[in-house]
Design a protein around this motif. Structure first.
Motif, mmCIF file in Angstrom:
data_model
loop_
_atom_site.group_PDB
_atom_site.id
_atom_site.type_symbol
_atom_site.label_atom_id
_atom_site.label_comp_id
_atom_site.label_asym_id
_atom_site.label_seq_id
_atom_site.Cartn_x
_atom_site.Cartn_y
_atom_site.Cartn_z
ATOM 1 N N PHE A 31 0.911 -1.270 0.023
ATOM 2 C CA PHE A 31 -0.066 -0.020 0.092
ATOM 3 C C PHE A 31 0.848 1.429 0.150
ATOM 4 O O PHE A 31 0.578 2.418 -0.605
ATOM 5 C CB PHE A 31 -1.008 -0.020 1.276
ATOM 6 N N PHE A 32 1.663 1.256 0.910
ATOM 7 C CA PHE A 32 2.724 2.429 0.855
ATOM 8 C C PHE A 32 3.641 2.585 -0.272
ATOM 9 O O PHE A 32 3.830 3.958 -0.863
ATOM 10 C CB PHE A 32 3.628 2.435 2.188
ATOM 11 N N LEU A 33 3.970 1.643 -0.772
ATOM 12 C CA LEU A 33 4.607 1.688 -2.109
ATOM 13 C C LEU A 33 3.859 2.472 -3.220
ATOM 14 O O LEU A 33 4.148 3.145 -4.136
ATOM 15 C CB LEU A 33 5.217 0.313 -2.401
ATOM 16 N N LEU A 34 2.560 1.722 -3.183
ATOM 17 C CA LEU A 34 1.787 2.158 -4.394
ATOM 18 C C LEU A 34 1.115 3.606 -4.424
ATOM 19 O O LEU A 34 1.326 4.510 -5.008
ATOM 20 C CB LEU A 34 0.257 1.319 -4.563
ATOM 21 N N PHE A 35 0.751 3.910 -3.052
ATOM 22 C CA PHE A 35 0.160 5.184 -2.928
ATOM 23 C C PHE A 35 1.414 6.223 -2.723
ATOM 24 O O PHE A 35 1.275 7.533 -3.274
ATOM 25 C CB PHE A 35 -0.681 5.279 -1.588
ATOM 26 N N GLY A 36 2.501 5.898 -2.242
ATOM 27 C CA GLY A 36 3.438 6.637 -2.407
ATOM 28 C C GLY A 36 4.113 7.106 -3.877
ATOM 29 O O GLY A 36 4.483 8.157 -3.896
ATOM 30 N N CYS A 37 4.004 6.208 -4.688
ATOM 31 C CA CYS A 37 4.407 6.314 -6.025
ATOM 32 C C CYS A 37 3.353 7.379 -6.795
ATOM 33 O O CYS A 37 3.794 8.105 -7.173
ATOM 34 C CB CYS A 37 4.567 4.912 -6.792
ATOM 35 N N TYR A 38 2.193 7.287 -6.264
ATOM 36 C CA TYR A 38 1.121 8.053 -6.737
ATOM 37 C C TYR A 38 1.533 9.464 -6.257
ATOM 38 O O TYR A 38 1.346 10.744 -6.884
ATOM 39 C CB TYR A 38 -0.361 7.666 -6.336
ATOM 40 N N LEU A 39 1.778 9.661 -4.988
ATOM 41 C CA LEU A 39 1.941 10.959 -4.541
ATOM 42 C C LEU A 39 3.345 11.643 -4.951
ATOM 43 O O LEU A 39 3.274 12.870 -5.327
ATOM 44 C CB LEU A 39 2.037 11.005 -2.920
#
Length: 106
Positions: free
Chosen positions: A77-85
């Motif tokens: 989750f943190f990898l996916l959402f962090g990449c989006y941010l």
């Protein structure tokens, strides 16, 4: 009395400045960005949950499996959402540079 007037003027000025940016009149942020961010957050949650449930083998003990699922779910989750941010941050920086160049050309 003069000091009170200066404090009042400062307070009114700060209030007007805050309202100027709060109503979004001069905001450069697109209106649809909030909705897209919520959608991306939900998609990242579903993908991380699906990946967390599928990657843990069934042969491990229950507590070990829960800990492994917990680690995988939050990591993905943190990898996916962090990449989006990070992508949104880069997009904003690109627009800032583009607008600065346009202003300098005027």
């Amino acid at each position: 009395m003069e000091r009170l007037s200066a404090l009042y003027n400062t307070d009114v000025g700060l209030y007007m400045l805050a309202n100027k940016f709060a109503n979004g009149a001069n905001s450069m942020v697109p209106d649809y960005l909030g909705g897209i961010s919520v959608l991306v957050c939900f998609v990242a949650t579903v993908v991380s949950l699906g990946f967390g449930f599928s990657v843990v083998p069934r042969q491990v003990k229950p507590w070990t499996g829960l800990i492994m699922m917990y680690e995988w779910i939050f990591t993905i989750f943190f990898l996916l959402f962090g990449c989006y941010l990070h992508m949104i941050y880069k997009w904003g920086k690109w627009w800032q540079i583009k607008l600065e160049i346009a202003i300098l050309e005027l």
